[in-house]
Design a protein around this motif. Sequence first.
Motif, short mmCIF file in Angstrom:
data_model
loop_
_atom_site.label_atom_id
_atom_site.label_comp_id
_atom_site.label_asym_id
_atom_site.label_seq_id
_atom_site.Cartn_x
_atom_site.Cartn_y
_atom_site.Cartn_z
N HIS A 9 -32.79 -14.41 31.37
CA HIS A 9 -32.34 -14.52 29.98
C HIS A 9 -31.53 -13.32 29.49
CE1 HIS A 9 -34.92 -18.00 29.71
NE2 HIS A 9 -35.93 -17.26 30.19
N PHE A 10 -31.74 -12.14 30.07
CA PHE A 10 -31.14 -10.93 29.52
C PHE A 10 -30.11 -10.25 30.41
CE2 PHE A 10 -35.12 -11.49 27.27
CZ PHE A 10 -34.71 -11.34 25.96
N TRP A 11 -30.05 -10.60 31.69
CA TRP A 11 -29.10 -9.95 32.60
C TRP A 11 -27.85 -10.82 32.72
CZ3 TRP A 11 -27.64 -5.59 34.35
CH2 TRP A 11 -26.80 -5.52 35.45
N GLU A 60 -38.59 -16.06 19.55
CA GLU A 60 -38.39 -16.74 20.83
C GLU A 60 -38.06 -15.67 21.86
OE1 GLU A 60 -35.95 -20.30 20.91
OE2 GLU A 60 -35.97 -20.27 18.71
N THR A 61 -39.05 -15.18 22.55
CA THR A 61 -38.89 -13.99 23.39
C THR A 61 -37.98 -14.19 24.60
OG1 THR A 61 -40.92 -14.51 24.59
CG2 THR A 61 -41.10 -13.03 22.69
N ASP A 62 -37.62 -15.42 24.91
CA ASP A 62 -36.68 -15.63 26.01
C ASP A 62 -35.25 -15.85 25.51
OD1 ASP A 62 -37.15 -18.10 24.90
OD2 ASP A 62 -37.36 -19.15 26.81
N MET A 63 -35.01 -15.56 24.22
CA MET A 63 -33.67 -15.70 23.65
C MET A 63 -33.07 -14.32 23.40
SD MET A 63 -32.43 -17.52 20.14
CE MET A 63 -32.32 -19.18 20.75
N ASP A 64 -31.86 -14.12 23.89
CA ASP A 64 -31.15 -12.86 23.74
C ASP A 64 -30.19 -12.98 22.56
OD1 ASP A 64 -29.74 -10.51 23.94
OD2 ASP A 64 -28.94 -10.91 25.95
N VAL A 65 -30.53 -12.39 21.42
CA VAL A 65 -29.66 -12.47 20.24
C VAL A 65 -28.47 -11.51 20.33
CG1 VAL A 65 -31.44 -13.37 18.70
CG2 VAL A 65 -31.12 -10.92 18.90
N GLY A 66 -28.48 -10.61 21.28
CA GLY A 66 -27.36 -9.70 21.48
C GLY A 66 -26.35 -10.22 22.47
N LYS A 67 -26.59 -11.38 23.04
CA LYS A 67 -25.75 -11.94 24.09
C LYS A 67 -24.29 -12.09 23.66
CE LYS A 67 -26.33 -15.34 27.61
NZ LYS A 67 -27.21 -16.39 28.07
N SER A 68 -24.06 -12.46 22.42
CA SER A 68 -22.68 -12.70 21.97
C SER A 68 -22.01 -11.45 21.43
CB SER A 68 -22.67 -13.80 20.91
OG SER A 68 -23.44 -13.40 19.79
N SER A 69 -22.68 -10.31 21.51
CA SER A 69 -22.06 -9.07 21.02
C SER A 69 -20.87 -8.71 21.91
CB SER A 69 -23.07 -7.93 21.01
OG SER A 69 -23.52 -7.65 22.30
N PHE A 70 -19.90 -8.06 21.31
CA PHE A 70 -18.73 -7.65 22.08
C PHE A 70 -18.29 -6.27 21.63
CE2 PHE A 70 -17.24 -9.69 18.31
CZ PHE A 70 -16.09 -9.02 17.94
N ARG A 71 -17.54 -5.60 22.48
CA ARG A 71 -17.05 -4.24 22.25
C ARG A 71 -18.19 -3.26 21.99
NH1 ARG A 71 -11.58 -4.28 18.91
NH2 ARG A 71 -10.93 -2.81 20.49
N ILE A 72 -19.32 -3.49 22.61
CA ILE A 72 -20.47 -2.61 22.43
C ILE A 72 -20.16 -1.21 22.95
CG2 ILE A 72 -21.64 -3.26 24.58
CD1 ILE A 72 -23.29 -2.43 21.20
N GLN A 73 -19.30 -1.10 23.94
CA GLN A 73 -18.94 0.22 24.46
C GLN A 73 -18.19 1.03 23.40
OE1 GLN A 73 -17.02 -1.42 27.95
NE2 GLN A 73 -18.53 -0.40 29.26
N ALA A 101 -28.69 -6.21 24.93
CA ALA A 101 -29.77 -7.18 25.09
C ALA A 101 -30.80 -6.96 23.99
CB ALA A 101 -30.42 -7.05 26.46
N LEU A 102 -30.89 -7.91 23.08
CA LEU A 102 -31.85 -7.83 21.96
C LEU A 102 -32.75 -9.06 22.00
CD1 LEU A 102 -29.40 -6.85 19.10
CD2 LEU A 102 -31.08 -5.38 20.18
N GLU A 103 -34.03 -8.81 22.12
CA GLU A 103 -34.99 -9.90 22.18
C GLU A 103 -35.22 -10.49 20.80
OE1 GLU A 103 -39.23 -10.04 24.22
OE2 GLU A 103 -39.21 -8.91 22.35
N GLY A 141 -33.10 -3.29 27.66
CA GLY A 141 -33.02 -4.18 26.51
C GLY A 141 -33.92 -3.66 25.40
N ILE A 142 -33.77 -4.22 24.20
CA ILE A 142 -34.51 -3.77 23.04
C ILE A 142 -35.34 -4.91 22.48
CG2 ILE A 142 -34.30 -2.81 20.71
CD1 ILE A 142 -31.49 -1.77 21.61
N SER A 143 -36.60 -4.60 22.18
CA SER A 143 -37.52 -5.54 21.54
C SER A 143 -38.01 -4.91 20.25
CB SER A 143 -38.72 -5.82 22.46
OG SER A 143 -39.68 -6.59 21.76
N ILE A 144 -38.13 -5.71 19.18
CA ILE A 144 -38.67 -5.16 17.93
C ILE A 144 -40.10 -5.62 17.69
CG2 ILE A 144 -36.42 -4.89 16.85
CD1 ILE A 144 -37.08 -7.45 15.23
N ARG A 145 -40.64 -6.40 18.61
CA ARG A 145 -42.04 -6.84 18.48
C ARG A 145 -42.98 -5.66 18.70
NH1 ARG A 145 -44.01 -10.40 22.28
NH2 ARG A 145 -42.61 -9.50 23.79
N ASN A 146 -44.13 -5.70 18.09
CA ASN A 146 -45.17 -4.68 18.28
C ASN A 146 -44.64 -3.26 18.06
OD1 ASN A 146 -46.93 -6.79 19.07
ND2 ASN A 146 -46.13 -6.66 21.15
#
Length: 82
Positions: A26-28, A43-56, A37-39, A6-11
């Motif tokens: 939250h991410f699996w 809210e570090t327990d929220m996956d903002v990438g969860k609704s992404s589709f066709r990522i492949q 999986a984007l943190e 997963g990817i985090s942009i914090r720090n």
Amino acid sequence: NYVTTGISIRNDGSYFPKGAKNRREHFWQPTRPFSLALENPFETDMDVGKSSFRIQLVQRSFEVAFRVLMSHVSEPALPTRS
């Protein structure tokens, strides 16, 4: 590797294992292991990438673009006459 990471942009940004104990809930997504999986930085327990589709398809498009760009800046495999 979108399946395990997963990817985090914090720090200044980092990667994290999606299957880690504190992240798995939250991410699996077992039905969509390839999902992005984007943190959420607020809210570090929220996956903002969860609704992404066709990522492949997106990943494959970047791979093709990378190869095309590299073919224009790399030395040819066989010497050519000009």
